[in-house]
Design a protein around this motif. Structure first.
Motif, short mmCIF file in Angstrom:
data_model
loop_
_atom_site.label_atom_id
_atom_site.label_comp_id
_atom_site.label_asym_id
_atom_site.label_seq_id
_atom_site.Cartn_x
_atom_site.Cartn_y
_atom_site.Cartn_z
N GLY A 11 5.11 -21.46 -30.26
CA GLY A 11 3.86 -21.56 -31.02
C GLY A 11 3.29 -22.97 -30.94
N ASP A 91 5.07 -13.00 -35.66
CA ASP A 91 4.69 -14.42 -35.61
C ASP A 91 3.30 -14.59 -34.98
OD1 ASP A 91 7.06 -15.02 -36.75
OD2 ASP A 91 7.86 -16.21 -35.09
N ASP A 93 2.03 -16.72 -32.99
CA ASP A 93 1.96 -16.98 -31.54
C ASP A 93 2.20 -15.73 -30.72
OD1 ASP A 93 4.59 -17.07 -32.47
OD2 ASP A 93 5.25 -18.53 -30.97
N HIS A 94 2.68 -14.65 -31.34
CA HIS A 94 2.93 -13.41 -30.61
C HIS A 94 1.93 -12.31 -30.91
CE1 HIS A 94 7.38 -14.66 -30.07
NE2 HIS A 94 6.59 -15.20 -29.17
N ASP A 200 12.70 -14.46 -29.56
CA ASP A 200 13.00 -15.04 -30.87
C ASP A 200 14.32 -14.49 -31.37
OD1 ASP A 200 10.51 -16.51 -32.20
OD2 ASP A 200 9.74 -14.82 -31.02
N HIS A 270 9.53 -19.34 -24.57
CA HIS A 270 9.23 -19.71 -25.96
C HIS A 270 9.89 -21.07 -26.25
CE1 HIS A 270 9.23 -19.61 -30.40
NE2 HIS A 270 8.18 -18.82 -30.29
#
Ligand code: MLT
Ligand code: MN
Ligand code: ZN
Length: 304
Positions: A11, A91, A93-94, A200, A270
């Motif tokens: 992120g 999340d 960023d996803h 993650d 990531h």
């Protein structure tokens, strides 16, 4: 199965808009050994024509433009080879890429119930998207099942999800509910090629590792080199474990686990903008390579 890493940063991306840490500075200077990266996502296809996104990063527009097979087909005024997206968690960023893809038709999203609930309660995804192309939700199966294209036909890929230790995002209260983070297995029906996608993970217990048997490729959480990386670099207060990421380094870190796994391609993605493996001339990068593990790069592609 064709696999493309669309983005490999965590992120914030790399460099992050408000970060002036040593790594972000080097990336801004255009240093060849410290390449910039977009936010984590991948794309997979059995036939090279119908594609599925693995997470939907806010950088998806740029990621599509950087990869010919994801651009609109020549024969259509408006259209997309993107058949759907598999979400590993809620999340930002996803998932922010969901809003970016609003101009298309119904967006087919695969995500466990806890993730869907977080997205609808926290970001009102279904309600907002309803005013555009709309969303169709799919509960990912626990046993391998065909991954269907948007018209309901088979894509040539099978998939299943499995739970991994993780948390809901901060906007949803950071609760560790069942299904708040999952990994995906994707299998090519023809070649038998098997990919595991786990961007993650707070930990890699045996019950998670059991899912990786017979995989030829693993895409794994490479967020932090060590637990106190953010406090140490002056970039934040939270530790890796508080953010539900298993760091790479140390006797209980992911690198020691990966070193022993009999998987041909083991690739970190990531990767947070504080992680020293972002610099290809760093000792940490060298340590990853020596363990037989790769540092993922935007645009990396392989076939399974
Ligand atoms: C994470 O991976 O921990 C999150 O994306 C962090 C964030 O909220 O940006
Ligand atoms: Mn993230
Ligand atoms: Zn930085």
């Amino acid at each position: 199965m064709r696999v493309r890493l669309l983005g490999t940063a965590a992120g914030g991306g790399f460099p992050q808009w408000n970060c002036n840490c040593a790594l972000c500075r080097q990336a801004r200077q255009g240093k060849a050994e410290v390449p910039a990266r977009s936010q984590s996502a991948a794309a997979v296809s059995a036939d090279g024509t119908a594609w599925f996104l693995l997470n939907l990063s806010p950088d998806i527009r740029h990621q599509i433009e950087a990869f010919q097979p994801l651009k609109p087909p020549q024969s259509q005024v408006r259209g997309t080879p993107i058949e759907g997206a598999l979400l590993t968690n809620a999340d930002l960023d996803h998932v922010l890429g969901i809003f970016i893809l609003r101009e298309g038709g119904v967006l087919h999203l695969h995500a466990p119930a806890a993730v869907r609930q977080a997205l609808d309660e926290g970001l009102r995804i279904s309600q907002v998207l309803q005013a555009y192309g709309g969303v169709s939700w799919h509960e990912p199966p626990v046993e391998l099942e065909p991954l269907l294209k948007s018209d309901g036909s088979e894509s040539g890929l099978l998939y299943r999800a499995f739970e991994v230790p993780g948390k809901l995002p901060r906007y949803a209260g950071s609760k560790a509910l069942p299904g708040s983070a999952v990994g995906y297995l994707l299998v090519d029906e023809k070649t038998g090629g098997k990919l595991a996608f786990l961007p993650d993970v707070a930990d890699l217990p045996v019950k998670v590792l059991e899912n990786l048997a017979d995989c030829q490729a693993l895409l794994l959480d490479g967020t932090f080199w060590e637990d106190d990386e953010m406090p140490k670099t002056g970039t934040g207060k939270l530790t890796a474990s508080q953010m539900a990421h298993l760091p790479l380094n140390g006797p209980r870190g992911s690198l020691e686990i990966l070193r022993k796994l009999p998987i041909a391609r083991k690739i970190y993605l990531h990767i947070n903008n504080t992680n020293p493996i972002l610099n290809a001339s760093s000792p940490e990068y060298k340590k990853v390579k020596e363990a037989g593990v790769e540092v993922g790069m935007d645009g990396m592609e392989f076939e399974l």
